[in-house]
Motif scaffolding. Sequence first.
Motif, PDB file in Angstrom:
ATOM      1  N   TRP A   1       0.830  -1.198   0.000  1.00 60.18           N
ATOM      2  CA  TRP A   1       0.000   0.000   0.000  1.00 60.18           C
ATOM      3  C   TRP A   1       0.872   1.259   0.000  1.00 60.18           C
ATOM      4  CZ3 TRP A   1      -4.807  -0.187  -1.332  1.00 60.18           C
ATOM      5  CH2 TRP A   1      -5.661  -1.221  -0.923  1.00 60.18           C
ATOM      6  N   HIS A   2       0.530   2.200  -0.873  1.00 57.77           N
ATOM      7  CA  HIS A   2       1.294   3.451  -0.923  1.00 57.77           C
ATOM      8  C   HIS A   2       0.530   4.513  -1.694  1.00 57.77           C
ATOM      9  CE1 HIS A   2       2.276   1.530  -4.762  1.00 57.77           C
ATOM     10  NE2 HIS A   2       2.607   2.737  -5.232  1.00 57.77           N
ATOM     11  N   THR A   3       0.946   5.740  -1.501  1.00 57.86           N
ATOM     12  CA  THR A   3       0.545   6.881  -2.309  1.00 57.86           C
ATOM     13  C   THR A   3       1.742   7.253  -3.161  1.00 57.86           C
ATOM     14  OG1 THR A   3      -0.992   7.712  -0.643  1.00 57.86           O
ATOM     15  CG2 THR A   3      -0.166   9.298  -2.242  1.00 57.86           C
ATOM     16  N   ASP A   4       1.552   7.491  -4.445  1.00 51.45           N
ATOM     17  CA  ASP A   4       2.685   7.750  -5.336  1.00 51.45           C
ATOM     18  C   ASP A   4       3.455   9.002  -4.916  1.00 51.45           C
ATOM     19  OD1 ASP A   4       2.335   5.564  -6.993  1.00 51.45           O
ATOM     20  OD2 ASP A   4       1.067   6.642  -8.423  1.00 51.45           O
ATOM     21  N   MET A   5       4.742   8.808  -4.689  1.00 55.65           N
ATOM     22  CA  MET A   5       5.713   9.891  -4.516  1.00 55.65           C
ATOM     23  C   MET A   5       5.328  10.867  -3.406  1.00 55.65           C
ATOM     24  SD  MET A   5       6.726  10.520  -8.527  1.00 55.65           S
ATOM     25  CE  MET A   5       8.137  11.570  -8.144  1.00 55.65           C
ATOM     26  N   SER A   6       4.733  10.338  -2.333  1.00 56.73           N
ATOM     27  CA  SER A   6       4.387  11.210  -1.209  1.00 56.73           C
ATOM     28  C   SER A   6       5.630  11.690  -0.464  1.00 56.73           C
ATOM     29  CB  SER A   6       3.460  10.481  -0.237  1.00 56.73           C
ATOM     30  OG  SER A   6       4.106   9.374   0.365  1.00 56.73           O
ATOM     31  N   TYR A   7       6.787  11.126  -0.786  1.00 57.74           N
ATOM     32  CA  TYR A   7       8.040  11.509  -0.131  1.00 57.74           C
ATOM     33  C   TYR A   7       8.612  12.817  -0.673  1.00 57.74           C
ATOM     34  CZ  TYR A   7       9.893   9.467  -4.396  1.00 57.74           C
ATOM     35  OH  TYR A   7      10.141   9.185  -5.725  1.00 57.74           O
ATOM     36  N   ILE A   8       8.025  13.379  -1.748  1.00 55.44           N
ATOM     37  CA  ILE A   8       8.504  14.644  -2.275  1.00 55.44           C
ATOM     38  C   ILE A   8       7.651  15.792  -1.730  1.00 55.44           C
ATOM     39  CG2 ILE A   8       9.400  13.534  -4.353  1.00 55.44           C
ATOM     40  CD1 ILE A   8       7.089  14.773  -5.918  1.00 55.44           C
ATOM     41  N   GLU A   9       8.118  17.024  -1.910  1.00 56.41           N
ATOM     42  CA  GLU A   9       7.418  18.177  -1.334  1.00 56.41           C
ATOM     43  C   GLU A   9       6.034  18.370  -1.944  1.00 56.41           C
ATOM     44  OE1 GLU A   9       8.133  22.964  -0.450  1.00 56.41           O
ATOM     45  OE2 GLU A   9       9.594  21.807  -1.627  1.00 56.41           O
ATOM     46  N   ASN A  10       5.923  18.168  -3.263  1.00 62.49           N
ATOM     47  CA  ASN A  10       4.663  18.354  -3.970  1.00 62.49           C
ATOM     48  C   ASN A  10       4.289  17.069  -4.684  1.00 62.49           C
ATOM     49  OD1 ASN A  10       4.313  21.300  -3.470  1.00 62.49           O
ATOM     50  ND2 ASN A  10       6.200  21.444  -4.662  1.00 62.49           N
ATOM     51  N   PRO A  11       3.648  16.121  -3.986  1.00 62.18           N
ATOM     52  CA  PRO A  11       3.290  14.838  -4.609  1.00 62.18           C
ATOM     53  C   PRO A  11       2.308  15.025  -5.760  1.00 62.18           C
ATOM     54  CG  PRO A  11       3.130  14.713  -2.215  1.00 62.18           C
ATOM     55  CD  PRO A  11       3.279  16.159  -2.562  1.00 62.18           C
ATOM     56  N   PRO A  12       2.278  14.082  -6.699  1.00 66.15           N
ATOM     57  CA  PRO A  12       1.372  14.194  -7.847  1.00 66.15           C
ATOM     58  C   PRO A  12      -0.095  14.294  -7.426  1.00 66.15           C
ATOM     59  CG  PRO A  12       2.970  12.442  -8.199  1.00 66.15           C
ATOM     60  CD  PRO A  12       3.117  12.869  -6.775  1.00 66.15           C
ATOM     61  N   LYS A  13      -0.830  15.080  -8.193  1.00 66.90           N
ATOM     62  CA  LYS A  13      -2.279  15.200  -8.003  1.00 66.90           C
ATOM     63  C   LYS A  13      -2.989  13.920  -8.413  1.00 66.90           C
ATOM     64  CE  LYS A  13      -5.955  17.663 -10.560  1.00 66.90           C
ATOM     65  NZ  LYS A  13      -6.210  18.833 -11.446  1.00 66.90           N
ATOM     66  N   ALA A  14      -2.524  13.313  -9.497  1.00 61.52           N
ATOM     67  CA  ALA A  14      -3.173  12.125 -10.035  1.00 61.52           C
ATOM     68  C   ALA A  14      -2.158  11.260 -10.747  1.00 61.52           C
ATOM     69  CB  ALA A  14      -4.292  12.511 -11.007  1.00 61.52           C
TER      70      ALA A  14
END
Length: 289
Positions: free
Chosen positions: A114-127
């Motif tokens: 389970w994960h959210t894409d690239m939540s480790y960056i300052e501005n994670p993707p909207k979609a």
Amino acid sequence: MPRDLEVSNRLIVIPTEKALGAEIHGIDLRRIHAEEFEGIYRAWLHHQVLLFRGQQLSDDDLIAFSRRFGELDEAPIQESGRRFVEGHPEIYVVSNVIENGEPIGSLGAGEAVWHTDMSYIENPPKASILYALEVPPEGGNTYFCSMYRAYDCLPDEIKHRIAGLSLKHDATYKSGGYVRQGTAATDDPVHSPGNDHPLVCTHPETGRRLLYLGRRRNAYIRGLPLSESEALLDELWSYAGDEAFAWRTVWEVGDLVVWDNRCTMHRRDRFDESARRIMHRTQIRGRKF
């Protein structure tokens, strides 16, 4: 909401009857007009994940449809230092296929947690948008969960405890367990690299509150002793991983799935590594909560 919802003369939205997700019928994504896309966008905000079956998209078609949602991020650079799709820096290849001794994509054939894409960056993707070119005969299915529902179902006592807290999202490991390029392996949640985001966020378009967890490994709630952070995260993940909040899609060639990366998480089943799975992904640029 009725099971079949007409949005235009051609576009039909069929909810999954799960916590999230809907299938869209009657649309060729190469040929949609502004009114139809407005209906698609409203359905996407409401259902969080949309599935379009039977599409026949070139890479240019995929990029054109993706840009309707907003400005695109460039895909991460491959470990070899080159991009996955030459001439299309926006496309990331998710695949286990190896050609001429090199992988043509990322994530292999193993399970992705389970994960959210690239939540480790300052501005994670909207979609994120994923398009299926080749799929294995079994396995490799993708599951999505609603972080609206995860938050809504938290006991009031936990909602009070996490209000105002920030979570450090680890940048060390990918969802498949691989160490990310440019980082060193570590299992120290307090000092591992990453970016902070609120544990409870408000969706910028729907106004709904959601639980924003990203991924479990090396996550750390700022300001808490590590043992307290671990215990609270374990409790929160027990809600987020509840099957009552999830929906599974079984991939077919020509499927396109678009999900709201701000209010969902997803995971993938493992599959036989001798089978081929090739998916092309684009991501729409987001902003910090």
